[in-house]
Design an enzyme around this catalytic site. Structure first.
Site, short mmCIF file in Angstrom:
data_model
loop_
_atom_site.label_atom_id
_atom_site.label_comp_id
_atom_site.label_asym_id
_atom_site.label_seq_id
_atom_site.Cartn_x
_atom_site.Cartn_y
_atom_site.Cartn_z
N ASP A 215 -9.06 -3.05 -6.32
CA ASP A 215 -8.64 -1.91 -5.39
C ASP A 215 -7.29 -1.44 -5.52
O ASP A 215 -7.24 -0.14 -5.62
CB ASP A 215 -8.70 -2.46 -3.92
CG ASP A 215 -9.69 -3.28 -3.38
OD1 ASP A 215 -10.48 -3.95 -4.28
OD2 ASP A 215 -10.13 -3.22 -2.33
N ASP B 228 1.14 -1.20 -0.11
CA ASP B 228 -0.05 -0.06 0.00
C ASP B 228 0.88 1.56 -0.12
O ASP B 228 0.43 2.52 0.28
CB ASP B 228 -0.91 0.21 1.31
CG ASP B 228 -1.68 -0.98 1.07
OD1 ASP B 228 -2.52 -1.29 0.24
OD2 ASP B 228 -2.10 -1.71 2.28
N1 GLY Z 1 -9.52 -3.15 0.27
C1 GLY Z 1 -9.86 -1.82 0.31
C2 GLY Z 1 -11.21 -1.16 0.43
O1 GLY Z 1 -11.79 -1.74 1.36
O2 GLY Z 1 -11.92 -0.66 -0.32
#
Ligand code: GLY
Length: 410
Positions: free
Chosen positions: A184, A123
């Site tokens: 994501d 991240d």
């Molecule tokens: N995994 C990132 C979100 O909860 O959007």
């Protein structure tokens, strides 16, 4: 105890994913045909962001707000979401030019520096881009730029050349998790495109572009709905299977996953000019809009049984609206641009009329209620979260100032 259990589950979820709406002013929520975003309404939303953010600053100290439970922020040491807090503060500085916001933005940006060399953290891009990159663009502070570039070089260590994508889950090189990619993580690519532009080293952009192509081929179904997670063959990048994680099931469409796609492929088009990304962003937006309930804010999954009042995910709404407003700005056809701008305006109008925390009983923290972090683990359902607030602010500024770009250029 329940809060502790929930927090533990969310912490676990965050490690894995690294990555019913109350109605303050009306009940039930106003449907789309009664909604229109006006300058007055957008400014009302913006004023609430200002008030709410100042209130949050009073309690965060050296920590970061993640999402709320019972209307109270869970504070943590940045997780995957810390950049959003710094990014909101930078956007407020960009919008107002006020020293107050710049000082707060700098404080929370520098608290994220410790991630820059951590190749076990997938991240680092979404932690760095709204903080160091945006801060550098707005201030010209070379020290911020250097941290951003270090984080981008660290992220390149997670690129798998044979597969043409970035490793999303697990520690660097974790063989068990090498093939898993979540939609994501499209959000990480901006940082890599920025690094290419800053350094002239095209390898950052090539890796980001390849990842976006792999994601498009695998996450996006033929009808332009989406899987949240895919397993790819690390040797070839080909898709093995698609499945769900935070959504209802493997073949359903998690609303925030669809929004990540709208936002991510729009940005991929902006950064590459590849028409395949533009087409995907448009078609994913169309699918999203066709499946919205009457008040224009999605339920947490698009495939929940009809006829019941399920929790929404306002953060999917604000993210999709921000993506569609950028999409509108990139389109040559004025009629198409108007269509996406108006659609985003309706979502923003509903968020502002039906989902602000303003005036709710107990004075909940955060800007927007009605967000759902992770339904299956009972984590932060029908609550505020920092990414939903970030995209709401971004979308309001994009709507109010069509020349507004998060990067500070138009
Ligand atoms: N995994 C990132 C979100 O909860 O959007």
């Amino acid at each position: 105890m329940k809060r502790l259990t929930t927090l533990l589950l969310l912490t676990l979820a965050a490690a894995l994913f690294s990555c019913g709406a109350p109605t303050p002013e009306s009940s039930p929520p106003k449907p789309a045909d009664e909604l229109q975003l006006t300058k007055k309404l957008a400014l009302r939303g913006l004023a609430w962001v200002d008030t709410s953010l100042r209130r949050t600053l009073e309690i965060t100290g050296e920590k970061f707000p993640i999402s709320t439970e019972d209307g109270v922020w869970e504070l943590g040491h940045d997780g995957w979401t810390g950049g959003y807090y710094a990014g909101m503060l930078w956007m407020m500085y960009q919008h107002t030019g006020k020293k107050f916001w710049r000082e707060k933005a700098e404080k929370y940006t520098w608290l994220l520096e410790r991630h820059k060399d951590d190749a076990d953290n997938s991240d680092i891009c979404i932690l760095s881009w709204p903080s160091f990159d945006l801060g550098y663009t707005l201030t010209g502070d070379e020290a911020l730029r250097q941290v951003g570039l270090t984080a981008a070089r660290t992220m390149m260590r997670r690129y798998i050349p044979s597969g043409g994508y970035f490793q999303n889950w697990g520690r660097l090189g974790d063989r068990e998790q090498l093939g898993f990619v979540i939609i994501d993580c499209l959000i990480n690519l901006d940082h890599m495109f920025w690094a290419a532009e800053q350094t002239g080293d095209s390898s950052f952009a090539q890796a980001a572009s390849s990842h976006a192509h792999r994601s498009r081929a695998a996450h996006v179904r033929d009808d332009f709905s989406s899987y949240q997670v895919v397993e790819l063959n690390p040797q070839t990048g080909e898709m093995i299977r698609g499945f769900g994680k935070q959504g209802l099931g493997d073949e359903t469409t998690w609303s925030r996953g669809q929004a990540w796609g709208i936002y991510g492929f729009t940005r991929a088009y902006r950064n590459t000019g590849d028409p395949a990304f533009l087409e995907t962003a448009k078609k994913m937006s169309d699918w999203f809009l066709e499946h919205l309930p009457g008040d224009q804010v999605p339920y947490w999954d698009f495939d929940l049984p009809p006829g019941e009042d399920h929790p929404r995910d306002s953060s999917a709404g604000s993210m999709a609206a921000a993506g569609m407003l950028e999409l509108a700005g990139l389109l040559d056809d004025p009629a198409e641009a108007k269509h996406y701008r108006e659609a985003a305006g309706k979502i923003l109008a509903s968020l502002t009329v039906n989902y602000l925390t303003r005036g709710l009983p107990g004075a909940p923290q955060g800007v927007l209620t009605g967000g759902t972090y992770f339904f299956a683990v009972g984590g932060s359902i029908d609550q505020a979260n920092i990414w939903g607030d970030f995209y709401y602010l971004e979308a309001l500024l994009r709507w109010l100032e069509p020349g507004f770009w998060l990067e500070g250029r138009s």
